[in-house]
Design a protein around this motif. Structure first.
Motif, PDB file in Angstrom:
ATOM      1  N   HIS A  55      97.490 117.387  51.613  1.00 41.37           N
ATOM      2  CA  HIS A  55      98.066 116.365  52.084  1.00 41.37           C
ATOM      3  C   HIS A  55      99.009 115.509  51.252  1.00 41.37           C
ATOM      4  O   HIS A  55      99.741 114.648  51.899  1.00 41.37           O
ATOM      5  CB  HIS A  55      97.118 115.631  53.244  1.00 41.37           C
ATOM      6  N   VAL A  79      93.548 119.473  57.407  1.00 40.44           N
ATOM      7  CA  VAL A  79      93.703 119.711  59.010  1.00 40.44           C
ATOM      8  C   VAL A  79      94.843 118.736  59.500  1.00 40.44           C
ATOM      9  O   VAL A  79      95.706 119.384  60.271  1.00 40.44           O
ATOM     10  CB  VAL A  79      92.471 119.383  59.659  1.00 40.44           C
ATOM     11  N   GLY A  80      95.154 117.785  58.752  1.00 34.69           N
ATOM     12  CA  GLY A  80      96.193 116.798  59.039  1.00 34.69           C
ATOM     13  C   GLY A  80      97.456 117.333  58.418  1.00 34.69           C
ATOM     14  O   GLY A  80      97.453 118.041  57.384  1.00 34.69           O
ATOM     15  N   ARG A 240      93.907 108.650  59.788  1.00 32.88           N
ATOM     16  CA  ARG A 240      94.900 108.545  59.019  1.00 32.88           C
ATOM     17  C   ARG A 240      95.121 106.971  58.638  1.00 32.88           C
ATOM     18  O   ARG A 240      95.220 106.171  59.874  1.00 32.88           O
ATOM     19  CB  ARG A 240      96.287 109.294  59.461  1.00 32.88           C
ATOM     20  N   HIS A 287      89.406 107.993  50.600  1.00 31.20           N
ATOM     21  CA  HIS A 287      89.824 109.206  51.403  1.00 31.20           C
ATOM     22  C   HIS A 287      88.937 110.587  51.043  1.00 31.20           C
ATOM     23  O   HIS A 287      89.799 111.443  50.550  1.00 31.20           O
ATOM     24  CB  HIS A 287      91.303 109.737  51.248  1.00 31.20           C
ATOM     25  N   SER A 290      86.583 114.737  53.777  1.00 28.34           N
ATOM     26  CA  SER A 290      86.075 116.155  53.445  1.00 28.34           C
ATOM     27  C   SER A 290      85.525 116.770  52.276  1.00 28.34           C
ATOM     28  O   SER A 290      85.532 117.727  51.852  1.00 28.34           O
ATOM     29  CB  SER A 290      87.485 117.018  54.129  1.00 28.34           C
ATOM     30  N   MET A 299      87.667 124.973  53.667  1.00 32.49           N
ATOM     31  CA  MET A 299      89.218 124.390  53.504  1.00 32.49           C
ATOM     32  C   MET A 299      90.011 125.603  52.586  1.00 32.49           C
ATOM     33  O   MET A 299      90.866 126.245  53.238  1.00 32.49           O
ATOM     34  CB  MET A 299      89.532 123.113  53.109  1.00 32.49           C
TER      35      MET A 299
END
Ligand code: DGY
Length: 321
Positions: A55, A79-80, A240, A287, A290, A299
């Motif tokens: 990301h 995922v985002g 987010r 952040h 994960s 992932m």
């Protein structure tokens, strides 16, 4: 020259992911874990058939329009996908995938850590002990909010939201949720559905955000919505930073309307919001929702599964554009 597809892995990934990628692709790795600018993304795209980004790499409409037409797929290690302008990438004929499911447990763990830490004043207590400033004890000392048996509101009852709901039930919490669509009973698992956000806010002693960042959800928790939470509520955000108006959050914490908040995501990343540092009632992480060994492997493998399917002429399971 290799006959394998040329794959650019933009960040340093788990050793198992990189080993599998090296086996199956002609990989350009990033062992120094450099962060690339938009211009660098565009320039490098001419060398590769596929990109496996995180990301942290932003594929705006402008970047998408200027990517080399050699690039056929962007297989995200996230995922985002708010860092990708999906419509613009689709218009370029580039397939885009993400990595759902595999990070739900890890992210819900961090959401619950933030919930507990914010409620029980974890960062304040930790700082005090480290600084040698713990000089007394009394029944009035460091009193926080009890979590057990309280109402937990969940915004976005997707994969992560549903794991969070289960963790909440483990603490005897009464789970309420708001989602675009009501879930079937087997996924609801007894949670109470609210068909509008304001109704959920009114009952949420704890509120945890689990929806994607889109133009519709930007500033979802603004001044008006924060005011709709019960006095003394606690907000948790592992989704987010764009979902929360940070100036409004600071006001709500300073006024005491919110007792505390737990944040893993920020408007500005990396770095966060310097104004947050002055607030003892904020429990923050950088952040890392994960960031577990198991989940990083999962992932990476999921992104590679999507690439494998694409290059074998099949539809990737996690195609989002
Ligand atoms: C995700 O997968 O979207 C996480 O935020 C980490 O990138």
């Amino acid at each position: 020259m290799s006959d394998k597809p040329r794959l650019w892995i933009t960040r340093k990934l788990s050793a198992a992911t990189e080993a599998r990628a090296q086996r199956d692709y002609d990989v350009i790795p990033n062992p120094e874990d450099e962060v690339f600018s938009a211009e660098e993304l565009i320039a490098k795209s001419a060398e590769v058939d596929a990109i496996l980004p995180c990301h942290s790499e932003v594929f705006s409409a402008d970047v998408a329009a200027r990517l080399s037409d050699r690039v056929k797929i962007i297989a995200n290690h996230s995922v985002g996908v708010d860092h990708c302008d999906l419509a613009a990438l689709k218009a370029q004929g580039i397939v885009v995938t993400n990595t759902p499911d595999v990070l739900s447990d890890a992210t819900a763990e961090i959401a619950f850590l933030l919930l507990l830490g914010a409620a029980r004043r974890a960062s304040e207590g930790d700082r005090m002990v480290r600084a040698g400033a713990w000089t007394s004890w009394s029944p009035a000392f460091m009193v926080g909010q009890q979590v057990t048996g309280k109402r937990l509101g969940i915004v976005g009852m997707g994969r992560v939201g549903r794991v969070m709901a289960r963790r909440g039930r483990g603490f005897d919490m009464e789970v309420h949720y708001y989602n675009r669509k009501r879930l079937p009973p087997e996924l609801e698992e007894g949670a109470t559905f609210h068909d509008n956000l304001d109704d959920l806010l009114a009952v949420s002693e704890f509120l945890s955000l689990h929806c994607p960042a889109t133009p519709e959800t930007t500033d979802l928790m603004n001044r008006e919505r924060l005011a709709k939470l019960p006095a003394g509520a606690i907000l948790v955000n592992t989704a987010r930073g764009a979902l929360v108006d940070e100036a409004a959050l600071i006001e709500a914490l300073q006024s005491g309307h919110l007792a505390a908040a737990g944040l893993d995501v920020f408007r500005q990343e990396p770095g966060g919001n310097p104004a947050f540092a002055a607030l003892d009632t904020l429990f923050m992480l950088p952040h890392i929702g994960s960031a577990t060994r198991d989940t990083r492997d999962a992932m990476g493998f999921r992104a590679l599964d999507n690439l494998d399917a694409f290059f074998a002429g099949r539809e990737p399971a996690d195609r989002v554009a």
